[in-house]
Design a protein around this motif. Structure first.
Motif, PDB file in Angstrom:
ATOM      1  N   CYS A 160       0.911  -1.288  -0.158  1.00 53.84           N
ATOM      2  CA  CYS A 160      -0.014   0.015   0.113  1.00 53.84           C
ATOM      3  C   CYS A 160       0.902   1.229   0.025  1.00 53.84           C
ATOM      4  N   GLY A 161       2.080   1.211   0.378  1.00 52.80           N
ATOM      5  CA  GLY A 161       2.701   2.530   0.862  1.00 52.80           C
ATOM      6  C   GLY A 161       3.022   3.094  -0.642  1.00 52.80           C
ATOM      7  N   PRO A 162       3.653   2.459  -1.527  1.00 54.74           N
ATOM      8  CA  PRO A 162       3.762   2.961  -3.080  1.00 54.74           C
ATOM      9  C   PRO A 162       2.597   3.667  -3.423  1.00 54.74           C
ATOM     10  N   SER A 163       1.561   2.833  -3.225  1.00 57.89           N
ATOM     11  CA  SER A 163       0.286   3.273  -3.997  1.00 57.89           C
ATOM     12  C   SER A 163      -0.209   4.718  -3.290  1.00 57.89           C
ATOM     13  N   ARG A 164       0.073   4.605  -2.118  1.00 56.43           N
ATOM     14  CA  ARG A 164      -0.234   6.066  -1.410  1.00 56.43           C
ATOM     15  C   ARG A 164       0.516   7.260  -1.950  1.00 56.43           C
ATOM     16  N   VAL A 165       1.881   6.946  -2.100  1.00 61.65           N
ATOM     17  CA  VAL A 165       2.904   7.925  -2.470  1.00 61.65           C
ATOM     18  C   VAL A 165       2.481   8.333  -4.031  1.00 61.65           C
ATOM     19  N   ILE A 166       2.163   7.372  -4.764  1.00 63.59           N
ATOM     20  CA  ILE A 166       1.665   7.680  -6.124  1.00 63.59           C
ATOM     21  C   ILE A 166       0.299   8.552  -6.311  1.00 63.59           C
ATOM     22  N   LEU A 167      -0.729   8.047  -5.494  1.00 63.33           N
ATOM     23  CA  LEU A 167      -1.790   8.766  -5.638  1.00 63.33           C
ATOM     24  C   LEU A 167      -1.699  10.121  -5.072  1.00 63.33           C
ATOM     25  N   ALA A 168      -0.861  10.335  -4.024  1.00 60.93           N
ATOM     26  CA  ALA A 168      -0.616  11.606  -3.554  1.00 60.93           C
ATOM     27  C   ALA A 168       0.106  12.520  -4.833  1.00 60.93           C
ATOM     28  N   ALA A 169       0.892  12.059  -5.378  1.00 59.80           N
ATOM     29  CA  ALA A 169       1.391  12.644  -6.623  1.00 59.80           C
ATOM     30  C   ALA A 169       0.659  12.949  -7.919  1.00 59.80           C
ATOM     31  N   GLN A 170      -0.293  11.921  -8.088  1.00 58.95           N
ATOM     32  CA  GLN A 170      -1.308  12.028  -9.053  1.00 58.95           C
ATOM     33  C   GLN A 170      -2.527  12.988  -8.761  1.00 58.95           C
ATOM     34  N   ARG A 171      -2.988  13.089  -7.451  1.00 60.95           N
ATOM     35  CA  ARG A 171      -4.221  13.841  -7.253  1.00 60.95           C
ATOM     36  C   ARG A 171      -4.232  15.096  -7.863  1.00 60.95           C
ATOM     37  N   PRO A 172      -3.240  15.956  -7.486  1.00 63.18           N
ATOM     38  CA  PRO A 172      -3.414  17.214  -8.000  1.00 63.18           C
ATOM     39  C   PRO A 172      -3.426  17.554  -9.324  1.00 63.18           C
ATOM     40  N   ILE A 173      -3.025  16.465 -10.271  1.00 64.88           N
ATOM     41  CA  ILE A 173      -2.582  16.435 -11.495  1.00 64.88           C
ATOM     42  C   ILE A 173      -4.379  16.020 -12.079  1.00 64.88           C
ATOM     43  N   LEU A 174      -4.743  14.937 -11.628  1.00 64.18           N
ATOM     44  CA  LEU A 174      -6.000  14.421 -12.081  1.00 64.18           C
ATOM     45  C   LEU A 174      -7.133  15.186 -11.690  1.00 64.18           C
ATOM     46  N   LEU A 175      -7.019  16.134 -10.501  1.00 65.01           N
ATOM     47  CA  LEU A 175      -8.107  17.074 -10.311  1.00 65.01           C
ATOM     48  C   LEU A 175      -8.319  18.261 -11.448  1.00 65.01           C
ATOM     49  N   LYS A 176      -7.288  18.485 -12.051  1.00 66.84           N
ATOM     50  CA  LYS A 176      -7.227  19.283 -13.107  1.00 66.84           C
ATOM     51  C   LYS A 176      -7.726  18.852 -14.464  1.00 66.84           C
ATOM     52  N   TYR A 177      -8.055  17.564 -14.628  1.00 63.55           N
ATOM     53  CA  TYR A 177      -8.552  16.903 -15.650  1.00 63.55           C
ATOM     54  C   TYR A 177      -9.966  16.287 -15.470  1.00 63.55           C
TER      55      TYR A 177
END
Length: 177
Positions: A160-177
């Motif tokens: 789960c750790g890497p998934s949380r890090v990846i999601l944290a990086a993706q969240r601001p990007i995905l919100l724009k789209y």
């Protein structure tokens, strides 16, 4: 009884021929210089895939539809537009209707199936590439790998750790789209 162009309501089902005439009329409205100028202004001001732009595009589209769809037997209301969309579903496999639908999507800078245009997908992927390449992100991933390799973390955290890090990086990007 078939509807005449210019009627406000329609008793007969939408035929392919009438569907094509309606699509061409919408394409003429959406392709008009004034409409395209207003759309480009919004995209520039708010970003092509922002919520503000989506709201503004919907307003522009409804204004254009209000001029066109009543002439083709549909009410210029949310209910009337929804009825029109349902009527068009029966032509989902028709290549001519789908080609015109694609033309309308291109004029509006969107995908009627809810997806993003290719240009937006490429931009989003570039942003992910940059985010995943940042030093802080890479350091966090390396730390997680190190913890897992040394046995300091349990299996759930390692998964789960890497998934949380990846999601944290993706969240601001995905919100724009």
């Amino acid at each position: 009884m078939a509807a005449n162009v210019g009627s406000r309501t329609r008793e007969a089902p939408l035929t392919k021929e009438r569907a094509i005439v309606l699509q061409r009329a919408l394409a003429e409205c959406f392709g008009a210089p004034r409409f395209q100028h207003q759309l480009k202004e919004m995209q520039t001001k708010y970003g092509a895939h922002s919520k503000e732009c989506a709201v503004g595009r919907r307003r522009l589209v409804r204004e254009a539809q209000a001029e066109v769809v009543p002439l083709h037997g549909f009410e210029a209301t949310d209910q009337g537009i929804q009825r029109m969309v349902v009527e068009f579903d029966k032509f989902a496999d028709d290549p001519e209707v789908q080609a015109l639908r694609k033309q309308l999507d291109e004029l509006l800078g969107c995908d009627s199936k809810g997806g993003l245009p290719l240009e937006s997908v490429v931009c989003m992927l570039r942003e992910h590439f940059v985010a995943f390449g940042e030093d802080a992100f890479q350091a966090h991933i390396m730390e997680l790998r190190g913890n897992f390799a040394s046995g300091d973390q349990d299996a759930e955290f390692a998964l789960c750790g890497p998934s949380r890090v990846i999601l944290a990086a993706q969240r601001p990007i995905l919100l724009k789209y």
